[in-house]
Write a protein that holds these residues in place. Structure first.
Motif, PDB file in Angstrom:
ATOM      1  N   GLY A 147     -22.456   4.400 -21.138  1.00  0.00           N
ATOM      2  CA  GLY A 147     -21.763   5.600 -20.672  1.00  0.00           C
ATOM      3  C   GLY A 147     -22.631   6.823 -20.632  1.00  0.00           C
ATOM      4  O   GLY A 147     -22.297   7.799 -19.976  1.00  0.00           O
ATOM      5  N   GLY A 148     -23.772   6.818 -21.337  1.00  0.00           N
ATOM      6  CA  GLY A 148     -24.545   8.033 -21.458  1.00  0.00           C
ATOM      7  C   GLY A 148     -25.238   8.474 -20.201  1.00  0.00           C
ATOM      8  O   GLY A 148     -25.702   9.598 -20.094  1.00  0.00           O
ATOM      9  N   ASP A 149     -25.387   7.559 -19.236  1.00  0.00           N
ATOM     10  CA  ASP A 149     -26.080   7.912 -18.006  1.00  0.00           C
ATOM     11  C   ASP A 149     -25.112   8.350 -16.918  1.00  0.00           C
ATOM     12  O   ASP A 149     -25.504   8.577 -15.785  1.00  0.00           O
ATOM     13  CB  ASP A 149     -26.907   6.727 -17.498  1.00  0.00           C
ATOM     14  N   ARG A 150     -23.826   8.437 -17.248  1.00  0.00           N
ATOM     15  CA  ARG A 150     -22.826   8.858 -16.278  1.00  0.00           C
ATOM     16  C   ARG A 150     -22.543  10.350 -16.414  1.00  0.00           C
ATOM     17  O   ARG A 150     -22.708  10.936 -17.472  1.00  0.00           O
ATOM     18  CB  ARG A 150     -21.527   8.068 -16.470  1.00  0.00           C
ATOM     19  N   TYR A 162     -22.792  13.611 -10.853  1.00  0.00           N
ATOM     20  CA  TYR A 162     -23.760  12.557 -10.572  1.00  0.00           C
ATOM     21  C   TYR A 162     -25.159  13.016 -10.973  1.00  0.00           C
ATOM     22  O   TYR A 162     -26.053  13.126 -10.132  1.00  0.00           O
ATOM     23  CB  TYR A 162     -23.738  12.207  -9.079  1.00  0.00           C
ATOM     24  N   PRO A 163     -25.370  13.303 -12.264  1.00  0.00           N
ATOM     25  CA  PRO A 163     -26.701  13.783 -12.678  1.00  0.00           C
ATOM     26  C   PRO A 163     -27.742  12.679 -12.544  1.00  0.00           C
ATOM     27  O   PRO A 163     -27.446  11.500 -12.771  1.00  0.00           O
ATOM     28  CB  PRO A 163     -26.483  14.163 -14.143  1.00  0.00           C
ATOM     29  N   PRO A 164     -28.969  13.036 -12.166  1.00  0.00           N
ATOM     30  CA  PRO A 164     -30.027  12.020 -12.080  1.00  0.00           C
ATOM     31  C   PRO A 164     -30.376  11.502 -13.465  1.00  0.00           C
ATOM     32  O   PRO A 164     -30.321  12.259 -14.454  1.00  0.00           O
ATOM     33  CB  PRO A 164     -31.205  12.785 -11.455  1.00  0.00           C
ATOM     34  N   PRO A 165     -30.728  10.240 -13.590  1.00  0.00           N
ATOM     35  CA  PRO A 165     -31.085   9.702 -14.920  1.00  0.00           C
ATOM     36  C   PRO A 165     -32.344  10.364 -15.435  1.00  0.00           C
ATOM     37  O   PRO A 165     -33.241  10.723 -14.674  1.00  0.00           O
ATOM     38  CB  PRO A 165     -31.302   8.215 -14.642  1.00  0.00           C
ATOM     39  N   SER A 166     -32.418  10.524 -16.748  1.00  0.00           N
ATOM     40  CA  SER A 166     -33.602  11.121 -17.352  1.00  0.00           C
ATOM     41  C   SER A 166     -34.803  10.200 -17.154  1.00  0.00           C
ATOM     42  O   SER A 166     -34.687   8.978 -17.245  1.00  0.00           O
ATOM     43  CB  SER A 166     -33.374  11.364 -18.856  1.00  0.00           C
ATOM     44  N   ALA A 202     -21.400  29.007 -14.298  1.00  0.00           N
ATOM     45  CA  ALA A 202     -21.077  29.216 -15.714  1.00  0.00           C
ATOM     46  C   ALA A 202     -20.767  27.904 -16.426  1.00  0.00           C
ATOM     47  O   ALA A 202     -21.126  27.721 -17.593  1.00  0.00           O
ATOM     48  CB  ALA A 202     -19.893  30.179 -15.847  1.00  0.00           C
ATOM     49  N   ILE A 203     -20.102  26.982 -15.727  1.00  0.00           N
ATOM     50  CA  ILE A 203     -19.740  25.718 -16.373  1.00  0.00           C
ATOM     51  C   ILE A 203     -20.990  24.901 -16.715  1.00  0.00           C
ATOM     52  O   ILE A 203     -21.012  24.178 -17.716  1.00  0.00           O
ATOM     53  CB  ILE A 203     -18.771  24.908 -15.468  1.00  0.00           C
ATOM     54  N   HIS A 204     -22.045  25.041 -15.906  1.00  0.00           N
ATOM     55  CA  HIS A 204     -23.284  24.326 -16.219  1.00  0.00           C
ATOM     56  C   HIS A 204     -23.875  24.805 -17.542  1.00  0.00           C
ATOM     57  O   HIS A 204     -24.357  24.007 -18.350  1.00  0.00           O
ATOM     58  CB  HIS A 204     -24.314  24.535 -15.097  1.00  0.00           C
ATOM     59  N   GLY A 209     -26.333  20.172 -22.751  1.00  0.00           N
ATOM     60  CA  GLY A 209     -26.485  19.391 -23.979  1.00  0.00           C
ATOM     61  C   GLY A 209     -25.268  18.581 -24.359  1.00  0.00           C
ATOM     62  O   GLY A 209     -25.307  17.838 -25.349  1.00  0.00           O
ATOM     63  N   ILE A 210     -24.160  18.721 -23.604  1.00  0.00           N
ATOM     64  CA  ILE A 210     -22.935  17.974 -23.895  1.00  0.00           C
ATOM     65  C   ILE A 210     -22.981  16.627 -23.169  1.00  0.00           C
ATOM     66  O   ILE A 210     -23.393  16.548 -22.009  1.00  0.00           O
ATOM     67  CB  ILE A 210     -21.697  18.776 -23.431  1.00  0.00           C
ATOM     68  N   PRO A 211     -22.588  15.533 -23.814  1.00  0.00           N
ATOM     69  CA  PRO A 211     -22.529  14.237 -23.122  1.00  0.00           C
ATOM     70  C   PRO A 211     -21.469  14.269 -22.021  1.00  0.00           C
ATOM     71  O   PRO A 211     -20.266  14.217 -22.297  1.00  0.00           O
ATOM     72  CB  PRO A 211     -22.165  13.249 -24.244  1.00  0.00           C
ATOM     73  N   LEU A 212     -21.924  14.359 -20.794  1.00  0.00           N
ATOM     74  CA  LEU A 212     -21.019  14.623 -19.674  1.00  0.00           C
ATOM     75  C   LEU A 212     -20.021  13.505 -19.439  1.00  0.00           C
ATOM     76  O   LEU A 212     -18.915  13.751 -18.936  1.00  0.00           O
ATOM     77  CB  LEU A 212     -21.828  14.879 -18.403  1.00  0.00           C
ATOM     78  N   HIS A 213     -20.369  12.258 -19.800  1.00  0.00           N
ATOM     79  CA  HIS A 213     -19.445  11.158 -19.560  1.00  0.00           C
ATOM     80  C   HIS A 213     -18.181  11.282 -20.397  1.00  0.00           C
ATOM     81  O   HIS A 213     -17.190  10.581 -20.128  1.00  0.00           O
ATOM     82  CB  HIS A 213     -20.130   9.814 -19.842  1.00  0.00           C
ATOM     83  N   ARG A 214     -18.183  12.181 -21.370  1.00  0.00           N
ATOM     84  CA  ARG A 214     -17.006  12.374 -22.220  1.00  0.00           C
ATOM     85  C   ARG A 214     -16.121  13.522 -21.736  1.00  0.00           C
ATOM     86  O   ARG A 214     -15.120  13.847 -22.385  1.00  0.00           O
ATOM     87  CB  ARG A 214     -17.441  12.634 -23.659  1.00  0.00           C
TER      88      ARG A 214
END
Length: 434
Positions: A330-333, A318-322, A280-282, A287-292
């Motif tokens: 910070g956006g890739d974290r 630890y999402p894979p980079p797009s 559910a959390i996924h 679409g939310i910036p996860l590093h925040r």
């Protein structure tokens, strides 16, 4: 000789009187255990009375349903779940007085011969007592019968059955009360969800060394009656199967204010392990910036499978980079994980060891009076060393006095939150602190 003595000379084994008490003591156990105790008690009483069938019946809408059955017959004439018209039963006629509770030989009772089952089965001996709830309502009956007469049955046998029926009534009453409470609980939580009768407030998390707000924790507040603390609302939602709906609705509402929070300030969200394990959390963070984002997992809820939990959370931590995307500040974290309420119990330390959290939050119970309690200071100092070795950030929550704050600074705990530093407020009021 192994004949049963007559009722006048019969000595009732004292152990038999323990059967209802065993049933009563097991009433707080799970339903499976309760069913087992009832069946065992039915069997014991049936054997003692030298009867062939014992059962508990339930009356509902003009029908009698067999809820529990114990039978010595190879082909039992009744089974659990069977039902029939109440008026055609011994049960109803015993309750309304048309038949006696104790019948040694039904063929000698004219009122019993009015029922076709008496000769069709046939019914010989029959013993039945009403199961009356505290309200006075008749739930059903406890009955024993045999196809042959039994002239040894007497008042002592009837007394034992009445005692068991009384305890049965008490347990059924508790079951009814629990079901009523569950219905009311379901209605309360459902109403809160439908009306969105809750709001979100934000409490600042402050870095003392930099003297600035580095994060805010989203906290849910309910205005629906009865007015209770949030933990009770979430606990009730979990009990009635609405944990995901209520928790995710609260998280979604907290995320609505993310744009009002500076880019370099993180949003901390409380989430149960259940809603990480079920995915559910996924969905709510899509679409939310996860590093925040920081997810806080409390020690008060067990994690049944740490491996599965870690697998689910790793996709967010630890999402894979797009593909083809340029790394941004910070956006890739991914998001960070916090173990909440550290020091409140054994489970929190297990979470820390199993989950390798980015943040460890010290429970208010550990912080309270830390300035005067050497044991609390010693444990906090140990956790400071642990956090340093594991490269985790230590946050003290629940700070309410200057003395507590000063002691924490002496212990090198420099990230803090609590009423002394800022109450939970609506986002427009909290933003003044940024």
């Amino acid at each position: 000789m192994n004949e049963k003595p007559t009722s006048d000379s019969m000595a009732v084994p004292s152990s038999l009187f323990l059967i209802p008490y065993a049933f009563l003591s097991a009433s707080s156990l799970g339903d499976g255990m309760l069913d087992e105790v009832v069946i065992d008690a039915l069997c014991a009483i049936r054997l003692h009375l030298d009867m062939e069938v014992a059962f508990i019946s339930e009356f509902s809408e003009g029908y009698r349903r067999f809820r529990y059955v114990d039978s010595a017959l190879e082909n039992s004439p009744i089974a659990v779940g069977d039902s029939g018209p109440l008026e055609e039963s011994y049960c109803q006629r015993v309750v309304d007085g048309r038949l006696p509770e104790l019948i040694q030989d039904a063929s000698q009772v004219p009122a019993a011969l009015d029922l076709a089952v008496t000769t069709a089965l046939p019914v010989g001996a029959h013993l039945s007592v009403p199961i009356r709830l505290d309200s006075g309502e008749v739930y059903g009956t406890f009955c024993c019968f045999s196809t042959r007469p039994n002239f040894t049955l007497g008042d002592r046998d009837l007394a034992i059955v009445r005692l068991f029926a009384d305890f049965t009534a008490r347990q059924i009453g508790r079951e009814f009360a629990a079901e009523r409470d569950r219905r009311e609980m379901t209605q309360r939580v459902s109403s809160v969800l439908q009306a969105e009768a809750f709001t979100v407030v934000y409490q600042p998390i402050i870095d003392l060394l930099r003297n600035r707000v580095v994060g805010v924790e989203a906290l849910t507040r309910f205005w629906s009656r009865p007015i209770r603390s949030p933990d009770i609302w979430f606990a009730e939602a979990s009990q009635v199967g609405y944990s995901e709906q209520l928790e995710i609705a609260a998280i979604a509402k907290a995320l609505d204010c993310l744009n009002a929070i500076p880019e370099d300030v993180y949003l901390s969200l409380n989430v149960s392990p259940e809603n990480i394990l079920n995915g559910a959390i996924h969905r709510v963070l899509e679409g939310i910036p996860l590093h925040r984002i920081v997810l806080e997992v409390t020690e008060h809820v067990a994690i049944p499978d740490y491996t599965q939990f870690d697998e689910q959370l790793s996709r967010l931590r630890y999402p894979p980079p797009s593909a083809g995307a340029e790394p941004s500040a910070g956006g890739d974290r991914g998001l960070r994980l916090a173990v909440d309420d550290a020091g409140a119990g054994y489970a929190s330390f297990r979470h820390i060891l199993q989950l390798n959290p980015d943040i460890i939050k010290l429970d208010i119970a550990l912080i309270r009076d830390i300035d005067t309690d050497t044991t609390r200071r010693a444990l906090t100092a140990a956790l400071v060393g642990f956090a340093r070795e594991t490269n985790s950030l230590l946050i003290a929550e629940g700070i309410e006095t200057e003395a507590e704050l000063a002691t924490l600074q002496q212990l090198a705990v420099n990230t803090v939150q609590g009423h002394l530093l800022g109450y939970p407020r609506p986002i427009d009021e909290t933003s003044a602190l940024f």
